[in-house]
Design an enzyme around this catalytic site. Structure first.
Site, PDB file in Angstrom:
ATOM      1  N   LYS A  36      31.976 -15.152 -59.141  1.00 17.13           N
ATOM      2  CA  LYS A  36      33.301 -15.006 -59.766  1.00 17.13           C
ATOM      3  C   LYS A  36      33.721 -16.338 -60.381  1.00 17.13           C
ATOM      4  O   LYS A  36      33.536 -17.394 -59.760  1.00 17.13           O
ATOM      5  CB  LYS A  36      34.297 -14.563 -58.687  1.00 17.13           C
ATOM      6  CG  LYS A  36      35.691 -14.234 -59.197  1.00 17.13           C
ATOM      7  CD  LYS A  36      36.582 -13.789 -58.034  1.00 17.13           C
ATOM      8  CE  LYS A  36      37.965 -13.356 -58.488  1.00 17.13           C
ATOM      9  NZ  LYS A  36      38.817 -12.923 -57.366  1.00 17.13           N
ATOM     10  N   SER A  67      41.018  -8.471 -58.293  1.00 17.46           N
ATOM     11  CA  SER A  67      40.695  -9.282 -59.442  1.00 17.46           C
ATOM     12  C   SER A  67      39.203  -9.568 -59.625  1.00 17.46           C
ATOM     13  O   SER A  67      38.806  -9.995 -60.710  1.00 17.46           O
ATOM     14  CB  SER A  67      41.447 -10.608 -59.341  1.00 17.46           C
ATOM     15  OG  SER A  67      41.015 -11.338 -58.212  1.00 17.46           O
ATOM     16  N   SER A 121      41.280  -8.438 -53.479  1.00 12.72           N
ATOM     17  CA  SER A 121      40.466  -8.613 -54.696  1.00 12.72           C
ATOM     18  C   SER A 121      38.960  -8.474 -54.547  1.00 12.72           C
ATOM     19  O   SER A 121      38.254  -8.434 -55.547  1.00 12.72           O
ATOM     20  CB  SER A 121      40.761  -9.969 -55.327  1.00 12.72           C
ATOM     21  OG  SER A 121      41.924  -9.873 -56.094  1.00 12.72           O
TER      22      SER A 121
HETATM   23  N1  GLN Z   1      45.807  -7.620 -56.569  1.00 14.00           N
HETATM   24  C1  GLN Z   1      46.378  -8.606 -55.737  1.00 14.00           C
HETATM   25  C2  GLN Z   1      47.271  -9.517 -56.525  1.00 14.00           C
HETATM   26  O1  GLN Z   1      47.436  -9.284 -57.665  1.00 14.00           O
HETATM   27  C3  GLN Z   1      45.310  -9.349 -55.006  1.00 14.00           C
HETATM   28  C4  GLN Z   1      44.731 -10.474 -55.755  1.00 14.00           C
HETATM   29  C5  GLN Z   1      43.631 -11.147 -55.016  1.00 14.00           C
HETATM   30  O2  GLN Z   1      43.246 -10.723 -53.933  1.00 14.00           O
HETATM   31  N2  GLN Z   1      43.182 -12.233 -55.578  1.00 14.00           N
HETATM   32  O3  GLN Z   1      47.818 -10.446 -56.018  1.00 14.00           O
END
Ligand code: GLN
Length: 474
Positions: A79, A154, A178
């Site tokens: 990532k 994400s 994420s």
């Molecule tokens: N979808 C969640 C957010 O927008 C989690 C993001 C993540 O785990 N990096 O904060």
């Protein structure tokens, strides 16, 4: 089966038996990226030269009949918030568009030592903020199971790359879901380790008290292999801890297993078709001899609210460093303040800007007690809920997401709707516990993930349970 479709375990066996070389395996993955990534958009950078060079080294070792490690010569995607020395690292943000990583993250150092082949950096929501990978400044990623749908986020690029066989496995990061949510949407395995199990050094910080790096793989066994390789105490991350570095097969019997189903997770808002798939998967554990017990996590309804105070507060502090002076984009201005303001206004997309503002507001004088402190107290209660439940059961099972992968564009204009898709993953980050998403069925052609949550440092157990499910259903 073509080489890029293999699991880590299969690829390792093939390399050891000299069925194919690390060069051939890497070529197969690079070929698939060329063929498929035009449609999927999983990668931001492909590190072809680095990958082939590493593969060559491994092949030389094999030729000399030297022992190879389990990750040696096997292609991994990373990532694009995890630093790989001398490779661009953008966090999918314009503010870091041309940023070259000056050093390796600890997990990458470990990978390099283990002889892993790094094939590239994957797309994400800008600075890991989002649930669909639509917030990337460099284009969206599509779900390999349906190109009109999001891969989740994400870590959407990492999950899509694994699902489309554009790598053998990948790394993601999980602050509120994420790793698990994109794994669920793409039909692969995604593990968020216990907070502290994996060093965060060299991970671009989003919310430091919640962030964890973890594997996205094709099988539970593969997740275990990767976790073993990346976990452990690191002097460069004071929150990391040593915990049984060598993984033993955890000594549980499925017949003695008590599985908790929290009633607060099977509620209105959970898509009935998803619920059916999840319940069916859980009934298979009953067939394997486990006992299913209803439990209660009474503070669940406050988790999302607490997360969306604590996370932005930490975001606003962590992202202060991107100021046009130290890193990346730098806009011209008549004075220092103007440089800061213009750089941040043009460099950050709307989601990071929204969260920086929310966080700065929540931390400001007068509001700190009303919001931040209250959210922290709620966090403690949420963790206590889990502690109580784990007195009665060994693991907890829930859906990962209330819906299957949604359509591209469906939620992007409505942040609240997007935030609601994290409802089943966020509490686990607040509690610091480990959880894995495993594919457990489909709604139409769309994969559904089952979340298995464990006690702190119980990764082996939840992965063994995941593996038992894979064995039972295959
Ligand atoms: N979808 C969640 C957010 O927008 C989690 C993001 C993540 O785990 N990096 O904060």
């Amino acid at each position: 089966m073509s080489l890029n479709q293999l699991t880590i375990q299969q690829a390792h066996k093939g390399l050891k038996n000299k069925d194919f070389s690390a060069g051939e395996l890497t070529e197969a993955v690079l070929e698939q990226i060329k063929k498929r990534d035009k449609d999927i958009g999983a990668y931001l950078t492909v590190t072809e030269d680095l990958a082939l060079e590493q593969a060559k080294k491994v092949d030389e070792k094999i030729k000399k009949r030297e022992e190879i490690g389990v990750l040696e010569g096997i292609p991994v995607a990373v990532k694009d918030v995890i630093l790989v020395e001398d490779v661009k690292c953008t966090a999918a943000s314009k503010i870091l568009e041309n940023h070259i990583a000056p050093y390796d993250a600890t997990v990458i150092k470990k990978f390099k030592k283990a002889g892993a082949v790094i094939v590239g950096k994957t797309n994400l929501d800008e600075f890991a903020m989002g649930s669909s990978t639509e917030n990337s400044a460099f284009g969206i990623t599509r779900n390999p199971h349906d190109l009109e749908r999001v891969p989740g986020g994400s870590s959407g690029g990492s999950a899509a790359a694994v699902a489309a066989n554009e790598c053998i496995y990948a790394l993601g990061s999980d602050t509120g879901g994420s790793i698990r949510q994109p794994a669920s949407f793409c039909g692969v395995v995604g593990l968020k380790p216990t907070y502290g199990r994996v060093s965060r050094y060299g991970l671009m910080a989003m919310a430091s008290s919640l962030d964890q790096i973890g594997p996205i793989t094709k099988t539970a066994k593969d997740a275990k292999i990767v976790l073993e390789a990346i976990s452990g105490k690191d002097g460069l991350d004071s929150t990391s801890v040593e915990f049984k570095n060598k993984f033993q097969v955890s000594s549980f019997k499925l017949q003695d297993l008590k599985i908790g189903l929290p009633k607060e997770y099977f509620i209105k808002g959970l898509d009935p078709e998803v619920e059916e798939v999840i319940k069916k998967a859980i009934s298979k554990f009953e067939k394997m001899g486990a006992e299913i017990i209803e439990v209660s996590l009474p503070h669940t309804e406050y988790a999302l609210a607490a997360y969306y105070i604590i996370m932005p507060a930490e975001v606003s502090a962590n992202l202060a460093r991107y100021d046009g002076i130290k890193y990346g984009l730098s806009e011209k201005g008549d004075n220092l303040l103007e440089v800061y303001l213009k750089t941040r206004q043009h460099g950050f997309g709307s989601e990071p800007q929204r969260r920086i503002m929310l966080g700065a507001y929540a931390l400001s004088a007068g509001y700190y007690e009303a919001y931040y402190l209250k959210a922290q107290k709620m966090r403690t209660l949420i963790k206590k809920d889990f502690d109580e439940a784990f007195k009665k059961v060994d693991v907890i099972m829930t859906p990962v997401s209330p819906t299957p992968a949604f359509k591209i564009g469906e939620k992007i204009d409505d942040p609240l709707q997007m935030y609601l898709s994290d409802i089943f993953t966020v509490p686990i980050n607040l509690a610091g516990a480990p959880a894995v998403s495993i594919p457990c069925g489909k709604v139409g052609q769309l994969p559904i993930g089952l979340q298995i949550i464990g006690k702190h440092f119980d990764e082996e157990k939840i992965l063994d349970i995941a593996q038992a499910y894979e064995d039972f259903t295959s």
